[in-house]
Design an enzyme around this catalytic site. Structure first.
Site, PDB file in Angstrom:
ATOM      1  N   SER A 187       0.807  -1.223   0.000  1.00 35.86           N
ATOM      2  CA  SER A 187       0.000   0.000   0.000  1.00 35.86           C
ATOM      3  C   SER A 187       0.842   1.276   0.000  1.00 35.86           C
ATOM      4  O   SER A 187       0.302   2.366  -0.210  1.00 35.86           O
ATOM      5  CB  SER A 187      -0.909   0.017   1.228  1.00 35.86           C
ATOM      6  OG  SER A 187      -0.136   0.097   2.421  1.00 35.86           O
ATOM      7  N   LYS A 188       2.149   1.171   0.242  1.00 32.51           N
ATOM      8  CA  LYS A 188       2.971   2.362   0.483  1.00 32.51           C
ATOM      9  C   LYS A 188       3.341   3.082  -0.811  1.00 32.51           C
ATOM     10  O   LYS A 188       3.219   2.556  -1.908  1.00 32.51           O
ATOM     11  CB  LYS A 188       4.247   1.977   1.237  1.00 32.51           C
ATOM     12  CG  LYS A 188       4.023   1.190   2.518  1.00 32.51           C
ATOM     13  CD  LYS A 188       3.160   1.927   3.521  1.00 32.51           C
ATOM     14  CE  LYS A 188       3.055   1.131   4.829  1.00 32.51           C
ATOM     15  NZ  LYS A 188       2.111   1.743   5.767  1.00 32.51           N
ATOM     16  N   ASN A 189       3.845   4.306  -0.649  1.00 29.77           N
ATOM     17  CA  ASN A 189       4.296   5.074  -1.813  1.00 29.77           C
ATOM     18  C   ASN A 189       5.426   4.356  -2.545  1.00 29.77           C
ATOM     19  O   ASN A 189       5.514   4.415  -3.766  1.00 29.77           O
ATOM     20  CB  ASN A 189       4.768   6.465  -1.381  1.00 29.77           C
ATOM     21  CG  ASN A 189       3.622   7.346  -0.920  1.00 29.77           C
ATOM     22  OD1 ASN A 189       2.613   6.859  -0.430  1.00 29.77           O
ATOM     23  ND2 ASN A 189       3.776   8.647  -1.082  1.00 29.77           N
TER      24      ASN A 189
END
Length: 371
Positions: A187-189
């Site tokens: 889910s992270k950048n």
């Protein structure tokens, strides 16, 4: 139900040369190159260079990064670690896993970050570390915390799981204290294709300790010199992270532009935005709006095919897992208010103008507002 605006678009993260990446990964699989390979060292070097810090040590997850960071600093039974009441479970669970006591301060009602002004009053003779979480992608103002940690001779750690590339006064989040802890959850950048994490530090001594701990406490093969975990970033995830790292700044700029578009279109409606502290940059891992009609608005957006979501609907001090800490409802009122009123809108670097307009149009229709 048709999904009109998705929260994630994983194919877009890999670009047009995906076949070349998969060929590389396939070779690693067939050759048995899985653990602490050159690919891992390449990512560790690249991420350290990106952050302008001395060392990156790749790990199994962001949760392990927090635990191992505290183990490396010798934090344990009888020690206190100050963090905030509006963070993800892992921030506080890691403190408990090493045997230390979490001490909470409330959130800032404007920035939704740690209320830095409350930290000094939370320090006791047992305090060993201050652990801010750069929540949602905004960097906590680190100057006051850095001065306080030096004045009180306590460690400064950073939960940087949500702020890859954010900065405060030109210095990257995760590089202010003794150790910064990152997650590369999908889910992270900056996202792996599974769980992955890292600790970063300027200290060669701490870097060596972290490497020993992540490798079952081995100083060299079959010589276990410390209690350790099995928490090593594997070569496949490292390859994917190196592949994506060169795109991170451009992705963050796109997120900032989308956030500005949201703000422009939604200004004037009964919603409140997270403020970015002076001197900080925001990379919008999540785009939060605050509204008293949160639950009804969420239902409206979902019905419109918009993949909005509530993050952290129950603050840390009210989580059943931490009942033994003795925290009570009403003790951290800002964190409780944020848990009841904040909503995450979809934000991806590849979002189209049409998708942004769809989200904003649905919110305006909920409030009975035209454009």
């Amino acid at each position: 139900m048709i999904l009109n605006v998705a929260r994630y678009n994983y194919p877009e993260q890999f670009g047009p040369s995906f076949d070349r990446l998969m060929e590389n990964i396939g070779t690693q699989i067939l050759e048995g190159r899985y653990i602490l390979t050159d690919e891992v060292k390449q990512f560790e070097s690249a991420f350290a260079g990106y952050l302008d810090t001395g060392h990156t040590i790749g790990l199994n997850s962001g949760t392990d990064a927090l635990i191992i960071a505290m183990m490396a600093l010798g934090i344990g039974l009888g020690d206190e670690v100050i963090t905030q009441a509006n963070t993800f479970y892992a921030t506080v669970a890691a403190i408990c896993f090493v045997g230390a006591t979490p001490v909470l301060v409330d959130a800032n009602p404007h920035t939704f970050l740690m209320n830095v002004a409350q930290v000094e009053h939370a320090i006791t003779p047992n305090t060993r570390a201050i652990l801010p979480a750069h929540i949602y992608g905004a960097c906590t103002p680190m100057d006051a915390l850095l001065r306080l940690s030096q004045l009180q001779s306590v460690y400064l750690l950073e939960d940087a799981a949500q702020c890859h590339g954010a900065s405060f006064e030109g210095k990257r989040a995760g590089t202010f204290g003794e150790i910064g802890c990152f997650s590369f959850h999908p889910s992270k950048n900056l996202a792996a294709a599974g769980d992955a994490g890292a600790c970063v530090t300027d200290s060669a001594v701490l870097a060596d300790k972290i490497r020993v701990i992540r490798g079952l406490g081995q100083g060299r093969p079959n010589e276990h010199v410390a209690l350790g975990l099995n928490s090593k970033l594997d070569s496949i995830q490292a390859t994917i992270l190196t592949w994506k790292l060169v795109l991170l700044d451009a992705w963050n700029e796109s997120r900032q532009q989308i956030a500005a578009n949201y703000r422009e279109q939604l200004t004037g409606l009964p919603v409140v935005f997270q403020e970015t502290p002076a001197g900080s940059t925001h990379v919008y891992h999540l785009f939060q709006i605050k509204t008293d009609a949160r639950d009804n608005l969420l239902d409206h957006l979902i019905q419109a095919g918009i993949d909005a979501v509530v993050r952290y609907p129950q603050p840390i001090h009210l989580q059943p897992a931490f009942k033994a800490q003795g925290w009570n409802r009403g003790q951290f009122p800002v964190a409780e208010d944020l848990a009841a009123t904040t909503l995450c809108l979809p934000i991806r670097p590849d979002m189209s103008e049409t998708e942004i307009n769809t989200v904003c149009g649905a919110i305006r229709s909920f409030y009975g507002a035209g454009r």
